[in-house]
Motif scaffolding. Sequence first.
Motif, short mmCIF file in Angstrom:
data_model
loop_
_atom_site.label_atom_id
_atom_site.label_comp_id
_atom_site.label_asym_id
_atom_site.label_seq_id
_atom_site.Cartn_x
_atom_site.Cartn_y
_atom_site.Cartn_z
N ILE A 331 -39.22 99.97 9.85
CA ILE A 331 -37.95 99.24 9.89
C ILE A 331 -38.19 97.89 10.59
CG2 ILE A 331 -35.52 99.35 10.63
CD1 ILE A 331 -36.25 101.68 8.77
N PRO A 332 -38.29 96.80 9.83
CA PRO A 332 -38.59 95.49 10.45
C PRO A 332 -37.59 95.12 11.55
CG PRO A 332 -38.79 95.36 8.06
CD PRO A 332 -38.23 96.72 8.37
N ALA A 333 -36.35 95.55 11.44
CA ALA A 333 -35.36 95.18 12.47
C ALA A 333 -35.74 95.71 13.85
CB ALA A 333 -33.98 95.71 12.07
N MET A 334 -36.63 96.72 13.88
CA MET A 334 -37.03 97.29 15.17
C MET A 334 -38.34 96.70 15.71
SD MET A 334 -34.62 99.39 15.87
CE MET A 334 -35.36 100.17 17.29
N VAL A 335 -38.91 95.74 14.98
CA VAL A 335 -40.18 95.15 15.41
C VAL A 335 -39.93 94.14 16.54
CG1 VAL A 335 -42.07 93.61 14.69
CG2 VAL A 335 -41.31 95.46 13.19
N ASP A 336 -40.86 94.10 17.50
CA ASP A 336 -40.78 93.11 18.59
C ASP A 336 -39.40 93.09 19.22
OD1 ASP A 336 -43.08 91.87 19.27
OD2 ASP A 336 -42.95 90.32 17.72
N HIS A 337 -38.86 94.25 19.43
CA HIS A 337 -37.49 94.35 19.95
C HIS A 337 -37.40 93.82 21.38
CE1 HIS A 337 -39.63 98.12 20.82
NE2 HIS A 337 -39.27 97.77 22.01
N VAL A 338 -36.19 93.47 21.77
CA VAL A 338 -35.95 93.12 23.17
C VAL A 338 -36.03 94.43 23.95
CG1 VAL A 338 -34.23 92.16 24.76
CG2 VAL A 338 -34.35 91.35 22.38
N GLU A 461 -34.30 111.62 -2.17
CA GLU A 461 -33.59 110.44 -2.68
C GLU A 461 -32.65 109.87 -1.62
OE1 GLU A 461 -33.70 111.85 -7.37
OE2 GLU A 461 -31.90 112.22 -6.18
N THR A 462 -31.99 110.76 -0.90
CA THR A 462 -31.03 110.31 0.12
C THR A 462 -31.75 109.57 1.25
OG1 THR A 462 -29.66 112.21 -0.39
CG2 THR A 462 -29.21 111.12 1.70
N PHE A 463 -32.87 110.11 1.70
CA PHE A 463 -33.57 109.49 2.85
C PHE A 463 -34.12 108.12 2.44
CE2 PHE A 463 -34.77 114.12 4.15
CZ PHE A 463 -33.42 114.39 4.37
N ARG A 464 -34.57 108.03 1.19
CA ARG A 464 -35.09 106.75 0.72
C ARG A 464 -33.96 105.71 0.66
NH1 ARG A 464 -40.33 107.55 -1.30
NH2 ARG A 464 -40.80 109.67 -0.64
N LYS A 465 -32.78 106.16 0.25
CA LYS A 465 -31.63 105.23 0.22
C LYS A 465 -31.29 104.77 1.64
CE LYS A 465 -29.33 107.25 -3.73
NZ LYS A 465 -28.34 108.27 -4.06
N ALA A 468 -33.82 102.22 2.80
CA ALA A 468 -33.59 100.95 2.09
C ALA A 468 -32.36 100.24 2.68
CB ALA A 468 -33.40 101.20 0.60
N GLU A 469 -31.32 100.99 2.95
CA GLU A 469 -30.09 100.40 3.51
C GLU A 469 -30.35 99.76 4.88
OE1 GLU A 469 -27.14 100.13 1.94
OE2 GLU A 469 -26.43 99.05 3.71
N MET A 470 -31.33 100.29 5.61
CA MET A 470 -31.68 99.71 6.91
C MET A 470 -32.66 98.56 6.76
SD MET A 470 -31.95 102.88 9.56
CE MET A 470 -32.64 104.05 8.47
N GLY A 471 -32.98 98.21 5.52
CA GLY A 471 -33.91 97.10 5.29
C GLY A 471 -35.36 97.50 5.47
N GLY A 472 -35.64 98.81 5.42
CA GLY A 472 -36.99 99.29 5.71
C GLY A 472 -37.82 99.58 4.47
N THR A 473 -39.07 99.96 4.72
CA THR A 473 -40.00 100.33 3.65
C THR A 473 -40.47 101.74 3.90
OG1 THR A 473 -40.86 98.11 3.97
CG2 THR A 473 -42.05 99.50 2.42
N VAL A 474 -40.42 102.56 2.86
CA VAL A 474 -40.82 103.96 3.00
C VAL A 474 -42.35 104.03 3.00
CG1 VAL A 474 -40.75 106.19 1.83
CG2 VAL A 474 -38.71 104.77 1.92
#
Length: 563
Positions: A331-338, A461-465, A468-474
């Motif tokens: 999940i890129p949003a969690m990279v280099d977090h504060v 399928e649900t977990f992949r969705k 994806a909704e979190m902007g991540g890569t499986v």
Amino acid sequence: MAHSEQQVYDVAIVGSGAGGGMAAYALTKAGARVVMLEAGPAWYASKNSTMILPAYATPGRGRSTRNREFGEHDACDGGFEIEGEPYTRAPGTRFDWWRGRMLGGRTNHWGRISLRFGPRDFKGKTHDGLGDDWPIGYQDIAPYYDRIDDLIGVFGSNEGLENHPDGRFHPAPKPRCYELLVKKASDKLGITCIPSRLSIITKPLPGRQACHYCGQCNRGCSVKANFSSPDVLIAPALATGKLTLITEAMAREVTVGRDGLATGVSYVHKPSGEDRHVRAKVVVLAASALESARLLLNSKSSQFPQGLANGSGTVGRYITDTTGTDVSGFIPAMVDHVPHNEDGVGGMHVYMPWWLDNAKLDFPRGYHIEVWGGLGQPSYGFGGGIQRYPNVAGYGKKLKEDYRKYYGATIGFSGRGEMIPNDKSYAEIDPTVVDQWGIPVLRFHWEWSDHEINQSKHMQETFRKLIAEMGGTVFSGMPTKEQQYGLAPGGRIIHELGGARMGTDPKTSVLNADCQAHDCKNLFIADGAPFVSQADKNPTWTILALAWRTADAITAQRKAGAI
Ligand SMILES: Cc1cc2nc3c(=O)[nH]c(=O)nc-3n(C[C@H](O)[C@H](O)[C@H](O)COP(=O)(O)OP(=O)(O)OC[C@H]3O[C@@H](n4cnc5c(N)ncnc54)[C@H](O)[C@@H]3O)c2cc1C
Ligand code: SF4
């Protein structure tokens, strides 16, 4: 000839995990003199836990060992393979059997996800025609759920959801940062996401401190804030002076008299290798579902040639495990977090109970979703390998920086769902293989049906969705139909149940509605063996509630002079 104690106890209990601990607590508090046989050694988290010790402080750096499958510092001794205690599988089938071997059994490690079964879970057949109904309903067990909520403690939130009963909860901890992302994505996709329900106390109880959020639950809690049978049930039972605990005692069989009633239990005293025997007026098996079925099948006599309480031929049948599959992603949003406070319990703070209507789906029943990720204390290994993350190359300073950058940027989902019992999944005694004490072992047969395989597809399928909704890569590709859509092999989710199911008809069930053998009235079972079906919930809260109910039935029948 086994050496037999002269003393006749009121009750002999085999096994000290969730079911055995609960039965010992309730029976000793009701005044019964109880002897408990436990195959493993004594272990109390309050004295023996390595909570707080950093993983790097030992030569193994916390990695798995043969006995500690979940890491060197994990509380539970046991695993899918135990030296000297084999089991076998019918050719072409796979079932893996996880066994704890210590005082408290698997309650020393378990995830402590503590969910009540709902009204529909006891009456599945009435709702969709599959499997069988239980001989009891939610209303019969609800008072016992209330009691264990009060005694053992569980946090959560009252939500008023259909078939996910509320409880008498301690306040739930707040979601962590990554769990807020999960909640946001779930809301967007219409997936119910609520505070989790774990048997961890967030307010003090007598003799136990509230959780201080060290996140080390799998090592056993030295302040007794989470539930394990030795500290929460067996210690108070010992304090009554009514419990005699015999550890390292491997039960071999239940003995019966000429009248067909149980007379006690013969066991191997492991340190000496001697065969010994305890006598009791009532026998309670709580050795874990399949071990209790094994004990019944191995307790053969002229009165019970097919095994004790097996007039129906159903001992070892109707066994199930929870279905399970996992998907994790970056999940890129969690990279280099504060840097921020991620303190919490050793488990998730949010989860997703089953939220859909099966009428619109190609599988029956449901599953819940467990969430993992975050910044827990580092253990052996890193997120499945640093090489899975983008633009990682090199060593030294750059590699260290990458570890810091990506630590906490993985989120995973695990589905845990209901299997329908089927005729091809059962356990029997292997005619040729014995364990190190000469006790015949179980042989497993196992087959998933399309019900479970289609459910696993839906989970994937649900977990992949969600990712994806979190902007991540499986991290992994979608498993194929031939791979059963990633469905874990039978037994792998470690929620095995059944093997001596309850029912009203002695021709099709082993136990009555009090978990008392139809064929042997002073024999009871207090673990997962009596379960008629799984649910989309983890089973232990129901094992505990049912064990307390069974203990009350024993007390009432003893008072009435019936046993
Ligand atoms: C890693 C892990 C995570 C889990 N997470 C969850 C969760 O989050 N929620 C949930 O509901 N469940 C969870 N479970 C499952 C849960 O631990 C079990 O459902 C529960 O412990 C079963 O209780 P029990 O009393 O039937 O058996 P156990 O806890 O296994 O206890 C059985 C005891 O009997 C003893 N014994 C066995 N055979 C003999 C014999 N012949 N003679 C004498 N003693 C014997 C064993 O040594 C053991 O101490 C998890 C399990 C594991 C391993
Ligand atoms: S997180 Fe809480 S319950 Fe778990 S080990 Fe730490 S103090 Fe105990």
